[in-house]
Enzyme design. Structure first.
Site, short mmCIF file in Angstrom:
data_model
loop_
_atom_site.label_atom_id
_atom_site.label_comp_id
_atom_site.label_asym_id
_atom_site.label_seq_id
_atom_site.Cartn_x
_atom_site.Cartn_y
_atom_site.Cartn_z
N GLU A 118 -0.76 -9.30 -0.72
CA GLU A 118 -2.20 -9.49 -0.53
C GLU A 118 -2.94 -9.52 -1.87
OE1 GLU A 118 -2.02 -6.18 2.30
OE2 GLU A 118 -3.27 -7.37 3.64
N ALA A 158 0.87 -1.18 0.00
CA ALA A 158 0.00 0.00 0.00
C ALA A 158 0.90 1.23 0.00
CB ALA A 158 -0.88 -0.01 1.24
N GLY A 170 0.50 -4.98 0.65
CA GLY A 170 -0.63 -5.04 -0.27
C GLY A 170 -0.32 -5.77 -1.56
N GLU A 216 4.11 -5.06 7.47
CA GLU A 216 3.35 -3.97 8.10
C GLU A 216 3.76 -3.71 9.54
OE1 GLU A 216 2.04 -6.38 6.29
OE2 GLU A 216 0.76 -5.50 4.75
N1 COA Z 1 4.60 3.12 -0.61
C1 COA Z 1 5.01 4.29 -1.11
N2 COA Z 1 6.17 4.41 -1.78
C2 COA Z 1 6.93 3.33 -1.93
C3 COA Z 1 6.58 2.08 -1.40
C4 COA Z 1 5.34 2.00 -0.71
N3 COA Z 1 4.88 0.85 -0.22
N4 COA Z 1 7.55 1.18 -1.69
C5 COA Z 1 8.49 1.87 -2.38
N5 COA Z 1 8.12 3.16 -2.53
C6 COA Z 1 8.85 4.23 -3.18
C7 COA Z 1 10.02 4.72 -2.37
O1 COA Z 1 9.60 5.64 -1.40
C8 COA Z 1 10.87 5.33 -3.45
O2 COA Z 1 10.33 6.57 -3.81
P1 COA Z 1 11.30 7.87 -4.03
O3 COA Z 1 12.19 7.46 -5.17
O4 COA Z 1 10.35 8.95 -4.37
O5 COA Z 1 12.03 8.03 -2.73
C9 COA Z 1 10.66 4.39 -4.63
O6 COA Z 1 9.44 3.73 -4.38
C10 COA Z 1 11.73 3.34 -4.79
O7 COA Z 1 11.83 2.63 -3.57
P2 COA Z 1 13.23 2.43 -2.77
O8 COA Z 1 12.89 2.21 -1.34
O9 COA Z 1 14.15 3.55 -3.08
O10 COA Z 1 13.77 1.10 -3.47
P3 COA Z 1 14.78 0.05 -2.82
O11 COA Z 1 15.18 -0.83 -3.94
O12 COA Z 1 15.85 0.72 -2.04
O13 COA Z 1 13.90 -0.78 -1.78
C11 COA Z 1 11.93 -1.97 -1.05
C12 COA Z 1 12.84 -1.59 -2.24
C13 COA Z 1 10.70 -2.67 -1.64
C14 COA Z 1 12.68 -2.92 -0.11
C15 COA Z 1 11.51 -0.70 -0.28
O14 COA Z 1 11.00 0.23 -1.23
C16 COA Z 1 10.45 -0.93 0.76
O15 COA Z 1 10.73 -1.43 1.83
N6 COA Z 1 9.20 -0.51 0.45
C17 COA Z 1 8.09 -0.59 1.42
C18 COA Z 1 7.60 -1.99 1.58
C19 COA Z 1 6.48 -2.03 2.62
O16 COA Z 1 6.69 -1.78 3.79
N7 COA Z 1 5.25 -2.34 2.14
C20 COA Z 1 4.10 -2.42 3.01
C21 COA Z 1 3.40 -1.12 3.07
S1 COA Z 1 2.02 -1.15 4.17
#
Ligand code: COA
Length: 261
Positions: free
Chosen positions: A115, A67, A112, A135
Site C-alpha cells: 500500500e 502493518a 501496508g 490481510e
Molecule cells: N508485523 C510485525 N512483525 C513482523 C511483520 C509484520 N507485518 N512481518 C514480519 N515481522 C517480524 C516477524 O514477526 C519476525 O520477528 P521476530 O524475529 O521477533 O519473530 C521478523 O519480522 C522476521 O520475520 P519472519 O517471519 O521470521 O521472516 P520470514 O523470512 O520467515 O518470513 C514474511 C517473511 C514476510 C513472509 C513473514 O514475515 C510474513 O508473512 N510477515 C507478515 C506479512 C503480512 O501478513 N503483512 C500484512 C500485515 S496486515
C-alpha cells in the site's frame, strides 16, 4: 530533522532517500513509522530544498512487510478505524506532496508495504521483491488504501484476485500487471531510481507539480470534469515563467533554466 524509525539522506540535487528502518521486524509499519512518515511528508512539502523523495526499506530482504501485526492485535473496532485513518492521511500526504515520490522496492512489499509503494508515484523493484495483500489470511482487510489503489493500478479483476487469495507475486509478475514500473537488479536499484528522479528534476518543476495534481484529481472526476480541470491546469502552465523559459529555450536551441514559477 531526526527520526527514530526513518533514516534520511539528502543529496546535493535535493533528492532525499528515506529508509524505513526496522529491519528486525522487516520494516513493519508500527504507529511510530506512520507518525514519522506524516512528519516527513509535512517537512518535505514545506522545505524548498527537498525536490524528490525515494522510499526504501532497510536491509536486503524487505521494503515493508506490512502493518505491525503485534500492534494490530491490540485494536478494536474503534481504534482499528483510527489506525487506518491515520495511515491514510500519512500516505495521502506523500501522494499529494507536489514533488516526485518514488518507491525503491527492495524486498517484501506486503500489506501496508504494498500500500505504501502504491501511494508513491512510481515503483521500481529488485528481482527479489514480493508483493501481496495478505490481510484476509489474518481475518483483516487492507487498511492503508489497498482496496482503493490496487484496483486503480491493476484493474478490478486482478486486484480482487490478489486481495481475496492473499497470493504473493514476484517482481516479474508485478511488472507484468502494471504494479511496478521496472525491475532492476538489487545492486542497481537505488542508482536507477535516483537517475529517474534526476531526469524528472531536469523538467519544469511547476509543470511536474501540475502533472501530479492533475492526474491525482482526474482519477476522482468524471471524464468531462477531468478534462475541464486539465484545461484549467494547462492555463496555469501557460501563464508560468517556466513555460516562457521552456518554450523560448527550445526555439533558441539552448537548455532551459527553470525558476519553478
Ligand atoms: N508485523 C510485525 N512483525 C513482523 C511483520 C509484520 N507485518 N512481518 C514480519 N515481522 C517480524 C516477524 O514477526 C519476525 O520477528 P521476530 O524475529 O521477533 O519473530 C521478523 O519480522 C522476521 O520475520 P519472519 O517471519 O521470521 O521472516 P520470514 O523470512 O520467515 O518470513 C514474511 C517473511 C514476510 C513472509 C513473514 O514475515 C510474513 O508473512 N510477515 C507478515 C506479512 C503480512 O501478513 N503483512 C500484512 C500485515 S496486515
Amino acid at each position: 530533522m531526526s527520526y527514530t524509525t526513518l533514516l534520511t539522506a539528502q543529496d546535493a540535487d535535493g533528492i532525499v532517500v528515506v529508509t524505513i528502518n526496522r529491519p528486525d521486524k522487516l520494516n513493519a509499519l508500527n504507529d511510530a513509522v506512520i507518525t514519522e512518515l506524516a512528519a516527513l511528508a509535512a517537512w518535505a512539502r514545506a522545505d524548498a530544498s527537498v525536490r524528490a523523495l525515494i522510499l526504501t526499506g532497510a536491509g536486503e530482504k524487505a521494503f515493508v512487510a506490512g502493518a505491525d501485526i503485534a500492534e494490530i492485535t491490540q485494536t478494536d473496532a474503534t481504534t482499528g478505524a483510527q489506525l487506518a485513518a491515520k495511515g491514510h492521511a500519512a500516505f495521502r500526504a506523500l501522494e499529494q506532496l507536489g514533488k516526485p515520490v518514488i518507491a525503491a522496492v527492495n524486498g517484501f512489499a506486503l500489506g501496508g508495504g504494498c500500500e505504501l509503494a502504491m501511494a508513491c508515484h512510481v515503483r521500481y523493484a529488485s528481482p527479489n521483491a514480493k508483493f501481496g495483500q495478505p490481510e484476509v489470511k489474518l481475518g483483516l482487510i487492507p487498511g492503508y488504501g489497498g482496496t482503493v489503489r490496487l484496483p486503480r493500478l491493476v484493474g478490478r479483476g486482478r486486484a480482487l484476485e490478489l486481495l481475496m487469495s492473499s497470493a504473493m507475486i514476484d517482481a516479474t509478475e508485478a511488472h507484468r500487471i502494471g504494479l511496478v514500473n521496472k525491475v532492476v537488479p538489487q545492486e542497481a536499484l537505488l542508482d536507477d531510481v535516483k537517475a529517474l528522479a534526476r531526469s524528472i528534476l531536469q523538467m519544469g518543476p511547476l509543470a511536474v507539480r501540475l502533472v501530479l495534481e492533475t492526474v491525482d484529481r482526474a482519477l476522482d472526476l468524471p471524464l468531462e470534469a477531468a478534462l475541464a480541470h486539465e484545461a484549467a491546469q494547462f492555463g496555469v502552465a501557460c501563464g508560468s515563467d517556466d513555460k516562457r523559459e521552456g518554450t523560448s529555450a527550445f526555439l533558441e536551441k539552448r537548455p532551459a533554466q527553470f525558476s519553478g514559477r
